[in-house]
Design a protein around this motif. Sequence first.
Motif, PDB file in Angstrom:
ATOM      1  N   GLY A   4       4.595  11.316 -13.187  1.00 40.05           N
ATOM      2  CA  GLY A   4       4.114  12.658 -12.857  1.00 40.05           C
ATOM      3  C   GLY A   4       3.578  12.796 -11.448  1.00 40.05           C
ATOM      4  O   GLY A   4       3.206  13.896 -11.050  1.00 40.05           O
ATOM      5  N   ASN A   5       3.523  11.703 -10.695  1.00 41.04           N
ATOM      6  CA  ASN A   5       2.999  11.791  -9.325  1.00 41.04           C
ATOM      7  C   ASN A   5       4.115  12.060  -8.324  1.00 41.04           C
ATOM      8  O   ASN A   5       5.265  11.677  -8.521  1.00 41.04           O
ATOM      9  N   LEU A   6       3.728  12.710  -7.248  1.00 44.26           N
ATOM     10  CA  LEU A   6       4.659  13.033  -6.169  1.00 44.26           C
ATOM     11  C   LEU A   6       4.176  12.345  -4.906  1.00 44.26           C
ATOM     12  O   LEU A   6       3.001  12.462  -4.545  1.00 44.26           O
ATOM     13  N   ASN A   7       5.070  11.611  -4.265  1.00 47.70           N
ATOM     14  CA  ASN A   7       4.721  10.951  -3.013  1.00 47.70           C
ATOM     15  C   ASN A   7       5.451  11.642  -1.862  1.00 47.70           C
ATOM     16  O   ASN A   7       6.657  11.876  -1.936  1.00 47.70           O
TER      17      ASN A   7
ATOM     18  N   GLY B 145      18.039   9.028  -3.803  1.00 47.12           N
ATOM     19  CA  GLY B 145      18.037   7.707  -4.413  1.00 47.12           C
ATOM     20  C   GLY B 145      16.876   7.529  -5.362  1.00 47.12           C
ATOM     21  O   GLY B 145      16.067   8.442  -5.573  1.00 47.12           O
ATOM     22  N   GLY B 146      16.804   6.331  -5.929  1.00 43.04           N
ATOM     23  CA  GLY B 146      15.747   6.042  -6.892  1.00 43.04           C
ATOM     24  C   GLY B 146      15.339   4.589  -6.857  1.00 43.04           C
ATOM     25  O   GLY B 146      16.030   3.736  -6.280  1.00 43.04           O
ATOM     26  N   LYS B 147      14.184   4.343  -7.439  1.00 41.74           N
ATOM     27  CA  LYS B 147      13.648   2.984  -7.510  1.00 41.74           C
ATOM     28  C   LYS B 147      13.173   2.723  -8.942  1.00 41.74           C
ATOM     29  O   LYS B 147      12.519   3.598  -9.546  1.00 41.74           O
ATOM     30  N   TYR B 148      13.521   1.569  -9.475  1.00 43.43           N
ATOM     31  CA  TYR B 148      13.115   1.220 -10.839  1.00 43.43           C
ATOM     32  C   TYR B 148      12.426  -0.134 -10.831  1.00 43.43           C
ATOM     33  O   TYR B 148      12.962  -1.110 -10.294  1.00 43.43           O
TER      34      TYR B 148
ATOM     35  N   TRP C 287       0.809  -1.223   0.000  1.00 46.00           N
ATOM     36  CA  TRP C 287       0.000   0.000   0.000  1.00 46.00           C
ATOM     37  C   TRP C 287       0.835   1.263   0.000  1.00 46.00           C
ATOM     38  O   TRP C 287       0.302   2.341  -0.262  1.00 46.00           O
ATOM     39  N   ALA C 288       2.096   1.158   0.365  1.00 45.76           N
ATOM     40  CA  ALA C 288       2.934   2.367   0.421  1.00 45.76           C
ATOM     41  C   ALA C 288       4.326   2.025  -0.089  1.00 45.76           C
ATOM     42  O   ALA C 288       4.718   0.853  -0.149  1.00 45.76           O
ATOM     43  N   MET C 289       5.084   3.058  -0.449  1.00 44.06           N
ATOM     44  CA  MET C 289       6.420   2.834  -1.005  1.00 44.06           C
ATOM     45  C   MET C 289       7.389   2.305   0.046  1.00 44.06           C
ATOM     46  O   MET C 289       8.406   1.707  -0.290  1.00 44.06           O
ATOM     47  N   THR C 290       7.075   2.570   1.310  1.00 42.42           N
ATOM     48  CA  THR C 290       7.851   2.015   2.415  1.00 42.42           C
ATOM     49  C   THR C 290       6.884   1.327   3.355  1.00 42.42           C
ATOM     50  O   THR C 290       5.806   1.864   3.628  1.00 42.42           O
ATOM     51  N   ASN C 291       7.237   0.122   3.826  1.00 39.58           N
ATOM     52  CA  ASN C 291       6.341  -0.539   4.773  1.00 39.58           C
ATOM     53  C   ASN C 291       6.493   0.158   6.125  1.00 39.58           C
ATOM     54  O   ASN C 291       5.786   1.104   6.420  1.00 39.58           O
ATOM     55  N   VAL C 292       7.401  -0.256   6.963  1.00 37.66           N
ATOM     56  CA  VAL C 292       7.736   0.499   8.167  1.00 37.66           C
ATOM     57  C   VAL C 292       9.125   1.097   7.949  1.00 37.66           C
ATOM     58  O   VAL C 292       9.301   2.316   7.971  1.00 37.66           O
TER      59      VAL C 292
END
Lengths: 175, 297
Positions: free
Chosen positions: B72-75, B129-132, B56-61
């Motif tokens: 184009g989205n910003l988190n 950093g980045g995620k691909y 549900w999120a880019m980071t769990n805990v």
Amino acid sequence: MKTDREDVVYMTQSGYAEFKSSVPLHSFTGESNNLTGMIDFHENVIDFYLDLNTLRTGIDRRDRDMFRTLDVDEHPFAEYTGELTSSFDHDSDEKQRVTAVGEFTMHGITRDLEVSGYLQKQGDQITLEAEWILNIKDYELEPPSILFVEVDEEMEIRIETELEPRSRDETLGGN
Amino acid sequence: MPKPVIIPGAGRFMRSLLAPALLLGIVLTLVMPDRTVAQLPRERVETDEPVDNVFWAMTNVGISTVRNLSEGNLNSSVLHTFGLVDRGIEHLYGLDDGANTRIRLDYAISDRFSAGVGRMTFNKVVDIGGKYNILRQTTTGSIPVELAVKASMGINTMPNTGYRFSERLSYFTSVMIARKFNSFSLQLTPMIAHFNRTVGDNPDQLFGLGIVTNYELTDRLALSAEYLPVFGDRNANTHDAMALALNIDTGGHIFQIFFTSSQWHNEEFIMANNRDRFWKGDFRFGFNIHRVFGIGR
């Protein structure tokens, strides 16, 4: 296509459909390129539908909430069937304003709807542009909330597509 | 009860009307035009799209998930961890002990690639950093798993430490492999961290395997857990980190309310610094807030 006009309908399966919705200080757009429909000038029939599952707003969680609100598993299509009440000159390549009356169905609810738009002959094809305001409460849809702020019940709908000539028999089969 | 009135010959009269009425009905059906409008057959669009909400999120805990943003989205994420719960009521179960807060912004350059910057309280670490996403699990099963890579660099910006710039740097990379099985998602995350400066005999490289699970209770609630064992040489007196979280989808935000052993954020610092053992009662309260803004539309 070498057929008489009476045997031809104009059809699309990749039309563009868009809704614009807003909450205070913010608006968002849902889009689909799967608008399907046809205009049968000979029988004066307009028939369009959209698989609502193909709408995307750019945020997948918002899409999921939208599908839940629309109850797309039970009612997967938004549909419009009607007839032109103004004439269209096939010999002109000018953009022509037309009006249609018919029934719009969404969420299992059907309402009368009059829509104005533009048709334009471009070679063999005909382009269609139309827009109208949809009140989702008319279709027994409760506006979803974003952080306790309710989404506006009125949404701007816009469609735009190019319709290609097809044989009526191939398009409508036994209908 | 009133007695029914019987009219002699009425039944014969009604029967004599029946045949002409039937005939009229048949004739009308054949002669009248068909008012049914010819419609296109309604057909659903066949789609083979990425599976929704593997996490549900880019980071769990503390561990990054395969979840990424649409172009184009910003988190924005705000993460907090407090003191140990066993500090008791005098410390309001750790809430009085100060929070390690991390703020992070990520922007999606494409549907598969996002980059961002973050900063946390401890060591005033700023990270970029980045995620691909290399693979996306699809609804038809044509691609059965999610596969993503993450790389980041952290900079310790604490003043007056006497560290040279290069000594302030740390690096991290991980591979995230995940699959969603109906309501249950599992992610395995082999990872490596490198620190340019270490204390004592601590190794400058740490290897770990993050394990993240998510179980959707409803459309709005999910339970998630993570465990981060460190393999090989590890920093003195550190332990494998663990966390349990309740995820709440409010319609606009994802709230994660959790208990975790580590007060640190970012996998490399969790591996390097977690000195608490969850199952020994060394856990703390924390919460994360995630919000996606549709900048592109």
